[in-house]
Design an enzyme around this catalytic site. Sequence first.
Site, PDB file in Angstrom:
ATOM      1  N   ASP A   1       0.836  -1.202   0.000  1.00 41.42           N
ATOM      2  CA  ASP A   1       0.000   0.000   0.000  1.00 41.42           C
ATOM      3  C   ASP A   1       0.870   1.251   0.000  1.00 41.42           C
ATOM      4  O   ASP A   1       1.779   1.373   0.826  1.00 41.42           O
ATOM      5  CB  ASP A   1      -0.893  -0.024   1.243  1.00 41.42           C
ATOM      6  CG  ASP A   1      -1.699   1.245   1.397  1.00 41.42           C
ATOM      7  OD1 ASP A   1      -2.500   1.534   0.496  1.00 41.42           O
ATOM      8  OD2 ASP A   1      -1.501   1.967   2.402  1.00 41.42           O
TER       9      ASP A   1
ATOM     10  N   GLU B   1       1.190  -0.912  -5.296  1.00 47.03           N
ATOM     11  CA  GLU B   1       0.120   0.056  -5.500  1.00 47.03           C
ATOM     12  C   GLU B   1       0.695   1.452  -5.672  1.00 47.03           C
ATOM     13  O   GLU B   1       1.237   2.026  -4.733  1.00 47.03           O
ATOM     14  CB  GLU B   1      -0.847   0.067  -4.303  1.00 47.03           C
ATOM     15  CG  GLU B   1      -2.105   0.866  -4.573  1.00 47.03           C
ATOM     16  CD  GLU B   1      -2.305   2.087  -3.680  1.00 47.03           C
ATOM     17  OE1 GLU B   1      -3.249   2.847  -3.937  1.00 47.03           O
ATOM     18  OE2 GLU B   1      -1.499   2.305  -2.750  1.00 47.03           O
TER      19      GLU B   1
END
Lengths: 484, 484
Positions: A192, A232
């Site tokens: 993330d 990501e």
Amino acid sequence: MKNQAQLIAYVDRLTGGTFRDLEGLLAGPLRGVFGAVHVLPFFHPIDGADAGFDPIDHTAVDPRLGSWDDVRALARQTDVMADVIVNHVSSRSSQFEDYLRCGASSRFAGMFLTYSHVFPHGAREADLLALHRLRPDLPFTTYRIAQEEVVLWTTFTREQIDIDVHHAEGRRYLDAVLTHVHQGGIRAIRLDAVGFAVKKAGTSCFMIPETFAFISEFTARAHALDIEVLVETHAHYLEQIRIARQVDWVYDFALPPLVLHALYTRDATPLTRWLDVRPRNAITVLDTHDGIGIRDAVDLLLPEELDALADTIHERSRHESREATGGAAHNVDVHQINCTFYDALGCRDEEYLIARALQCFVPGIPQVYYVGLLAGSNDMALLRRTGVGRDINRRYYAAGEVEQQLRRPVVQTLVSLLTLRNTHPAFGGAFTVTSTAPDCLAMEWRDGGAWARLDVRLTGMSASVTCSRTDADRRGEVAWSSGR
Amino acid sequence: MKNQAQLIAYVDRLTGGTFRDLEGLLAGPLRGVFGAVHVLPFFHPIDGADAGFDPIDHTAVDPRLGSWDDVRALARQTDVMADVIVNHVSSRSSQFEDYLRCGASSRFAGMFLTYSHVFPHGAREADLLALHRLRPDLPFTTYRIAQEEVVLWTTFTREQIDIDVHHAEGRRYLDAVLTHVHQGGIRAIRLDAVGFAVKKAGTSCFMIPETFAFISEFTARAHALDIEVLVETHAHYLEQIRIARQVDWVYDFALPPLVLHALYTRDATPLTRWLDVRPRNAITVLDTHDGIGIRDAVDLLLPEELDALADTIHERSRHESREATGGAAHNVDVHQINCTFYDALGCRDEEYLIARALQCFVPGIPQVYYVGLLAGSNDMALLRRTGVGRDINRRYYAAGEVEQQLRRPVVQTLVSLLTLRNTHPAFGGAFTVTSTAPDCLAMEWRDGGAWARLDVRLTGMSASVTCSRTDADRRGEVAWSSGR
């Protein structure tokens, strides 16, 4: 990762319950629809400042969802992807609380990034402007640490304290997370916001060479545990292509705006152009727990096309998306438009299914967000209750509600498209895309004698999927057709 | 300013209407209660990012409230104070919009403070920590100005752009505001947030010598127009004493926490100590459109007493104030506690009237906030609708509602106390305060033969106001008494 569709969901928001309920759903009503599930943050707690993306204890399962045993049970049934939040920890984590209490004498003191650690000689305006920013304010927060004030790096919210991934305690922390995830039977992790993980004065502090070095080192650690890595980042398309060459998997975040543009304007040219150059090691998405990243299509669409795209999303959603976007609500990234994908298409079933058919045929692993799977519409009540922009697309379904939604024709057709994507042998073969006119697009997969083909004609919004398992059957079987 | 009580109010929130309605209220139901009215920002628009404190056009009256003619009509009837917002303008002001459009070639370019204007060589962590801050984030926002990004100084919200008060256009702007206010018949101005007006690298950028120089220069310009100046700053009490020596008028912001402390703990010692040293050229307040500034009593109360004070406000308000304070709502100043003063006393009429009697007797001009005048309680519905912490104490009264509230006994008594304060000749004389025990406090005003005396005994919460117009009447007349 398996070449099959993936579900992405919050355990509680999809099932109204726990990991056991998710397991039951995937073994029951959703059997065969997905080859894997990306379970959004399930760590302690799932309801912090950023809906699980600010764990207090990244190695513990939130007991309201179950235990690591439940995670392992799910992972025995299907492939599970989990988030590893590498950029920051919660201000209520034991590590940060120790630092708050003990200051410089805390063993975690160096784990948190101060302003002067990065800018020992100060930052000039140009240094601050060089930073890749999600919002117009600066990514710093002052904290009183054991009687002394410091300026800490906080990319997201005040409650999410960025960590120094190179510090011994930062490394130890991330290793502990990786170990727990591995022991939980998880086969893939999503890094993330990893683009922000490394800071260096005078740079954008976003996906700099040192970040790539960190990703590649962290990926090696994951690979040693037989875990794949999805990176990501939202970035310019050329940057995404460059990133994709250096990592296992990336998202294709340009796809949602390009698909919307094609459906809105009936011109597939920009989408077709992207199909020629885009990375193939991609997770394809139309929707996620975040907003629709208009900026991901910069230079794939013209500035005026991007503006028109944003306007059309707002119009189609009866301006609901306006209330959830930018400064109108609490938003970490003011550039993303918050709206369900179904509402972005004005809840038009046929256009929605064409978008999903395109997603199924574009090379990569199609990932479907739980609200999108159920063709869900904007949750204005939740948005108003929390004031959080992204909550417009983070509906809580009650137990049993999924079964009910699955009976809707639009959802049934989507499920059958996904099942075809998962089971037809052609999707393991070679891909071609052709466009005979701006409003026409054909995509074909072929493996030996087996083939599957999507024809879309945007004028009139007609589309069909035909396929065959043998070369002898030239015309194939119509698996789905839509429009005139 | 007249030695009489002042009302402080938003035109629309108090009357449900316009300047004409306010005029009617002061000439009708509130006749004789106030010698002046501080009208909170009435400029275009009253409903921006900071409830009027971010004017787009500081020289125009919001047409929803009326016109400059209406302001002049009110000013003929009573003394009017208005806010002059010197620190910043709205990002939607014509000046800032011109700068956004034309960048460096705008004549307003230098009117806005960039980061590098103040820190040409960059800011070190120590420079940032030196800044006087209302919130834990930094007071900067990035803006794209005519294709180029800059970092601008924004003390309050992103929408309020700090101005360089020394730049020619900054001066011209403030002069224009002053001229309009003067032509509107206004007799006093409140320099909003003036403590932040001057920035200088390496300092707190708050009430530095250069700020005093600016205030004194601006005050001279106001005096030339026969306008008095009230300086709004929240600062350490020693600092407030120092500031008071250099300006016309200051607020006594330490009074509300000290009065609450006295009533909560039945110990008036810290309040009495303050009465000995506090400035006399003060506007006394218990409540304003902002929150209760606990920090204004730092070093007048011990840290643990400040903590207990905050806790007691929350308890007495049934924890409603918690929902409006700090990070729980949108707040410019996270240190103020948002709560009506009546709720901070748990809606106990007798304690509330003792607090107001104290305010009436403490030297200075007593200013009463409209919600406080009506002993109003927290507006939780408004708070939830807007998410703005201070809205808990910014109720909208509908037309006619004021008359209804004025019939409540607690409000009637308050009105009679204010009327006594305005009309009794003793308040023009000499003041003495005596305390024979920690829970006892007596304040007396005497002018020639006339005298007025407040006796408070916190144990038992008994209080009385006695007065006489002649020295012959030794016992005087009981104007008000409360408790056992």
